[in-house]
Scaffold this active site. Structure first.
Site, mmCIF file in Angstrom:
data_model
loop_
_atom_site.group_PDB
_atom_site.id
_atom_site.type_symbol
_atom_site.label_atom_id
_atom_site.label_comp_id
_atom_site.label_asym_id
_atom_site.label_seq_id
_atom_site.Cartn_x
_atom_site.Cartn_y
_atom_site.Cartn_z
ATOM 1 N N ASP A 152 -5.604 -8.085 6.266
ATOM 2 C CA ASP A 152 -4.318 -8.032 5.552
ATOM 3 C C ASP A 152 -3.609 -9.379 5.669
ATOM 4 O O ASP A 152 -2.998 -9.867 4.708
ATOM 5 C CB ASP A 152 -3.396 -6.964 6.149
ATOM 6 C CG ASP A 152 -4.045 -5.603 6.209
ATOM 7 O OD1 ASP A 152 -4.942 -5.344 5.392
ATOM 8 O OD2 ASP A 152 -3.653 -4.794 7.068
HETATM 9 C C1 26A Z 1 -5.602 5.310 2.818
HETATM 10 N N1 26A Z 1 -5.795 4.599 4.059
HETATM 11 C C2 26A Z 1 -6.907 5.039 4.881
HETATM 12 C C3 26A Z 1 -4.985 3.534 4.392
HETATM 13 C C4 26A Z 1 -5.081 2.822 5.601
HETATM 14 C C5 26A Z 1 -4.226 1.722 5.788
HETATM 15 N N2 26A Z 1 -3.338 1.328 4.866
HETATM 16 C C6 26A Z 1 -3.291 2.032 3.740
HETATM 17 N N3 26A Z 1 -4.063 3.118 3.498
HETATM 18 N N4 26A Z 1 -5.845 2.936 6.722
HETATM 19 C C7 26A Z 1 -5.478 1.955 7.555
HETATM 20 N N5 26A Z 1 -4.492 1.228 6.994
HETATM 21 C C8 26A Z 1 -3.766 0.091 7.546
HETATM 22 O O1 26A Z 1 -4.640 -0.969 7.701
HETATM 23 C C9 26A Z 1 -3.992 -1.872 8.568
HETATM 24 C C10 26A Z 1 -5.005 -2.784 9.178
HETATM 25 O O2 26A Z 1 -5.706 -3.465 8.210
HETATM 26 C C11 26A Z 1 -3.203 0.359 8.920
HETATM 27 O O3 26A Z 1 -1.911 0.920 8.835
HETATM 28 C C12 26A Z 1 -3.190 -1.045 9.550
HETATM 29 O O4 26A Z 1 -1.880 -1.563 9.639
#
Ligand code: 26A
Length: 340
Positions: A295
């Site tokens: 990210d």
């Molecule tokens: C729909 N899903 C599975 C998700 C996520 C996500 N953000 C949006 N949708 N699953 C994990 N994360 C975020 O990824 C970040 C790390 O790359 C987590 O909240 C974490 O901050």
């Protein structure tokens, strides 16, 4: 690029606002819930979250992939209000915490607020240098394209749009609506493969959004999952990146594909040319957790794109941001930004 300014609201992100509940855990916990050490999945139950709160010292950190990228882009730009973020939260403490954190970073937050569902959360289970992300979307899952209409002025003001692939599980229609607008206006819609389960199980909406995306991010494992699903006869990451770049694009230019590979070089396919950009390797003792590295890379890259910098600078800034974030817990960054 110091001294350059970007127009207010130039970058618009849409995604799942999540509160990260982060803990260093024993591999046994992953085994108990049948989780992989380095993965991101959707999860419906509360059991894992309850066990975490009870048995482990946890840290609550603002999360959600797209929102993380927006906060990081703001940190790089140092000029409040360049990034706006859309997503759905509940009417609760977690939602207010997320909003405050994003605002403190300089992000303009336009949340859709759901009266019945709580704010979504993500268990970040750290084992060594790996992190397993287990997400219960709750309110985030209820974002609807209705939110776009009253905020269409925000959409129009932006030049660059970004949604992580995770948002495909929630509101592909919102992504398509904004991406169609971006293509019609000659602006850039950027997306991310985000996790192997997305190209595997959400390939239909992913390909629709990709057809409108002039910029696609991902990492090596997600690229491999994409290639397998599409039946590409190769495991070569650069080759996969080229194939993704060649998927028909409805915009006027060609699609740029940026694939990160941890500490291995970043692969960029742009105008049909492949370039490799090296990454400074951190020693393992410098790495706190890799949560948010991808990210952060996007945040750094998009900040430079907004400044009109070239691709080499955008990748260098992406690498800089990721390197800083990896040395801290969660997607957090130091006060001072020292990218030059
Ligand atoms: C729909 N899903 C599975 C998700 C996520 C996500 N953000 C949006 N949708 N699953 C994990 N994360 C975020 O990824 C970040 C790390 O790359 C987590 O909240 C974490 O901050």
């Amino acid at each position: 690029m110091s001294g350059s300014t970007v127009s207010s609201g130039a970058i618009l992100g849409m995604g799942n606002p999540l509160l990260d509940i982060s803990a260093v855990v024993k591999p046994e916990l992953l085994a108990k819930y049948e989780l992989k050490a380095n993965d991101a999945i959707l999860y419906e139950k509360e059991d894992l979250f309850q066990e975490l709160q009870q048995d482990y010292p946890v840290e609550n950190i603002a999360g959600g992939a797209t929102q993380n990228s927006m906060r990081v882009a703001q940190w790089i730009l140092g000029q409040p209000g360049v990034c706006t973020f859309f997503g759905c939260v509940g009417q609760d403490e977690s939602g207010r915490t997320l909003e405050k954190c994003a605002q403190q970073a300089g992000v303009t937050v336009k949340y859709q607020i759901h009266a019945q569902h709580p704010t979504g959360k993500c268990a970040v289970l750290i084992t060594g240098q790996e992190r397993s992300l287990v997400t219960k979307l709750d309110a985030a899952n209820h974002f609807t394209p209705d939110h776009l209409e009253p905020n269409w002025g925000v959409v129009q003001a932006a030049q660059i749009y970004y949604s992580s692939g995770f948002f495909l599980t929630v509101s592909p229609d919102s992504m398509l609506k904004v991406a169609e607008y971006a293509v019609a206006e000659g602006k850039t819609f950027a997306m991310n493969l985000s996790a192997p389960f997305l190209p595997q199980f959400f390939s239909e909406p992913m390909l629709k959004v990709m057809a409108l995306s002039g910029l696609v991010f991902g990492n090596e494992t997600e690229a491999a999952a994409f290639a397998e699903k599409q039946g590409y006869d190769t495991k070569d990451v650069a080759e996969i990146a080229r194939k993704i770049a060649e998927i028909p694009f409805k915009g006027s230019a060609t699609r740029t594909v940026v694939i990160t590979q941890g500490s291995e070089p970043v692969i960029v396919v742009e105008n049909g040319q492949t370039q490799l950009y090296p990454v400074d390797k951190l020693s393992s003792s410098q790495i706190v957790d890799t949560n948010g590295a991808g990210d952060a890379f996007v945040g750094g890259y998009l900040a430079q794109l907004a400044l009109g910098a070239d691709t080499a600078t955008a990748v260098r800034c992406g690498n800089y941001a990721a390197k800083e974030i990896i040395q801290r817990s969660g997607c957090t960054f130091p006060e001072t930004m020292s990218f030059k």
